[in-house]
Scaffold this active site. Sequence first.
Site, mmCIF file in Angstrom:
data_model
loop_
_atom_site.group_PDB
_atom_site.id
_atom_site.type_symbol
_atom_site.label_atom_id
_atom_site.label_comp_id
_atom_site.label_asym_id
_atom_site.label_seq_id
_atom_site.Cartn_x
_atom_site.Cartn_y
_atom_site.Cartn_z
ATOM 1 N N GLY A 270 0.781 -1.232 0.000
ATOM 2 C CA GLY A 270 0.000 0.000 0.000
ATOM 3 C C GLY A 270 0.809 1.276 0.000
ATOM 4 N N GLU A 312 4.289 -6.342 1.392
ATOM 5 C CA GLU A 312 3.855 -6.734 0.044
ATOM 6 C C GLU A 312 3.629 -5.533 -0.868
ATOM 7 O OE1 GLU A 312 1.320 -10.709 1.371
ATOM 8 O OE2 GLU A 312 0.275 -8.817 1.061
ATOM 9 N N PRO A 313 4.642 -4.738 -1.141
ATOM 10 C CA PRO A 313 4.422 -3.599 -2.027
ATOM 11 C C PRO A 313 4.262 -4.029 -3.484
ATOM 12 C CG PRO A 313 6.748 -3.790 -1.489
ATOM 13 C CD PRO A 313 6.034 -4.835 -0.676
ATOM 14 N N GLY A 314 3.293 -3.451 -4.149
ATOM 15 C CA GLY A 314 3.141 -3.667 -5.587
ATOM 16 C C GLY A 314 3.374 -2.353 -6.313
ATOM 17 N N ARG A 356 -8.201 3.278 -14.258
ATOM 18 C CA ARG A 356 -8.158 3.900 -12.930
ATOM 19 C C ARG A 356 -8.821 5.285 -12.855
ATOM 20 N NH1 ARG A 356 -4.285 4.974 -10.210
ATOM 21 N NH2 ARG A 356 -4.992 4.154 -8.218
ATOM 22 N N CYS A 387 -16.310 4.224 -26.545
ATOM 23 C CA CYS A 387 -17.631 4.791 -26.773
ATOM 24 C C CYS A 387 -18.329 5.144 -25.482
ATOM 25 C CB CYS A 387 -18.467 3.820 -27.581
ATOM 26 S SG CYS A 387 -17.779 3.662 -29.214
ATOM 27 N N GLU A 388 -17.700 5.951 -24.653
ATOM 28 C CA GLU A 388 -18.430 6.542 -23.543
ATOM 29 C C GLU A 388 -17.696 7.758 -23.034
ATOM 30 O OE1 GLU A 388 -18.316 2.826 -21.054
ATOM 31 O OE2 GLU A 388 -18.141 4.349 -19.494
ATOM 32 N N TYR A 417 -1.411 -1.456 -11.857
ATOM 33 C CA TYR A 417 -2.851 -1.555 -12.103
ATOM 34 C C TYR A 417 -3.253 -0.894 -13.422
ATOM 35 C CZ TYR A 417 -2.315 -2.810 -7.232
ATOM 36 O OH TYR A 417 -1.889 -3.395 -6.074
HETATM 37 N N1 LLP Z 1 -1.147 -7.136 -0.383
HETATM 38 C C1 LLP Z 1 -2.479 -7.303 -0.389
HETATM 39 C C2 LLP Z 1 -3.089 -8.313 0.460
HETATM 40 C C3 LLP Z 1 -3.275 -6.510 -1.201
HETATM 41 O O1 LLP Z 1 -4.589 -6.663 -1.207
HETATM 42 C C4 LLP Z 1 -2.662 -5.538 -2.037
HETATM 43 C C5 LLP Z 1 -3.464 -4.710 -2.919
HETATM 44 C C6 LLP Z 1 -1.265 -5.406 -2.011
HETATM 45 C C7 LLP Z 1 -0.548 -6.228 -1.153
HETATM 46 C C8 LLP Z 1 -0.521 -4.429 -2.868
HETATM 47 O O2 LLP Z 1 -0.890 -3.108 -2.640
HETATM 48 P P1 LLP Z 1 -0.023 -1.924 -3.300
HETATM 49 O O3 LLP Z 1 1.318 -1.903 -2.650
HETATM 50 O O4 LLP Z 1 0.099 -2.204 -4.758
HETATM 51 O O5 LLP Z 1 -0.827 -0.701 -3.033
HETATM 52 N N2 LLP Z 1 -6.589 -1.661 -8.219
HETATM 53 C C9 LLP Z 1 -6.362 -0.651 -7.192
HETATM 54 C C10 LLP Z 1 -5.486 -1.178 -6.098
HETATM 55 C C11 LLP Z 1 -6.051 -2.400 -5.451
HETATM 56 C C12 LLP Z 1 -5.144 -2.924 -4.396
HETATM 57 C C13 LLP Z 1 -5.609 -4.225 -3.910
HETATM 58 N N3 LLP Z 1 -4.718 -4.842 -3.010
HETATM 59 C C14 LLP Z 1 -5.751 0.568 -7.824
HETATM 60 O O6 LLP Z 1 -5.606 0.587 -9.051
HETATM 61 O O7 LLP Z 1 -5.425 1.534 -7.146
#
Ligand code: LLP
Length: 459
Positions: A270, A312-314, A356, A387-388, A417
Amino acid sequence: MTAQPLGLPWSANATRGADGAVRVAGVHVRDLAAQQGTPAYVLDEADFRARARDLRGAFERAFGEIGAGVDVYYAGKAFLSVAVARWAHEEGLRVDTSTGGELAVALRAGVPGEHLGLHGNNKSDAEIARALEAGVGRIIVDSFGEIERVGAAVRARGAGAPPAPVMVRVTTGVHAGGHEYISTAHEDQKFGLSVAARTGGDDPVSPAMAALEEILRRPELRLLGIHSHIGSQILDPAGFAVAAASVLGLRADLAARTGYLVPEVDLGGGFGIAYLPGEVPLDTGRIATEIAAAVDSACAALGTPVPRLSFEPGRAVVGPTTLTLYTVGTVKPVRLDDGSERLYVSVDGGMSDNIRPALYGAHYHAAVVSRTGSADTVLARVVGKHCESGDIVVHQVQLPADVAPGDLLAVAATGAYGRSMASNYNHVPRPPVVAVADGATRVLVRRETEDDLLALDLG
Ligand code: LLP
């Protein structure tokens, strides 16, 4: 004039050269567009690797100082391909998957099973069986039904099958992040088991506690730890400390009730990034140090040893590394009610490659990247070809007043994302993901074609 770094929110190796055009890792955007077509996601590999290393280094230093081990998992939901999973692995990250599909990609990349985690609030039996087969390091269970099903899956593997390593996903009531829908620790939502609510009966405990105790009663399961994810695009680290205290309190309570101290705690991902110029991303050194201090003091107050931590950073790994390269098509001035004018700049992609803005009201930054524009700027809105009318890529941005069809326009920080949530709305094929490094280009995920789409249509 030598090449000038663009700075945030662009990737680390994006520069503007003497001709006014942008290069990413030394590759000219015009060459990229000519060779790969547009739209295309352009991923700065060295930036991805550096971010992965920085995060791991920051957490290892901070937790090393309090005598704790730490693992950083790359959250594959943000963007996963075989090459990216391999890079994460090579940079010392593990990989967090949330479906069988993500698990398949990580396994194809050669990430060892024990370095993988499997999430999901509704895992299928097939996904659970596959995770056990792969020997994943952890399955994060999300409900009582799943405790039962993971146990059954272990028994189905026959006598002598090792117990499944599991964590319990809990909700601490802390939620944080840029938008309500992307905050996942509310009580009124589908994820996790509550730390706060109470079950009935003679010994009312929280659903989280009941799940932990249930796991301890099952020989097919090995209770590895407790998991909490408080939200996404978080720019204030305070929430992590509160969640950590809650999870560590639960761990101490469980030890008091059962004598079992879980060895690990995962505090999720997050960490927020910059999407717009001037936005300040969450500093990795600061977040790591603050969370480590919170964990250390909570454990000291509880009189429990510090657990092994994981994160768990994404988004923070992949988000800033990528820009989406588009070609400008129609340019249309629209007069607004207040008499002002907004220039609608249509590009050759849109909500199918970046949902997004439409889904979350997310804001992005864009620039003309194929040349220096006129000094005068106009208020522009970058829109797609769908088309929106909600098909907006960038709600508002100042663009050169002479922006014209054929210009290349890039949108910054689309790595997380973007491709992973892309669709085929209006039968638009999804763009490729093209990695650039040291002046070289490599296609990680090829462009979809109409034939790919028609191959699914059985007529
Ligand atoms: N770990 C868990 C259990 C999660 O549910 C998530 C994200 C992450 C790690 C990674 O979070 P990050 O570091 O990437 O913020 N689609 C949305 C974000 C949904 C996130 C869901 N869970 C967007 O585009 O902002």
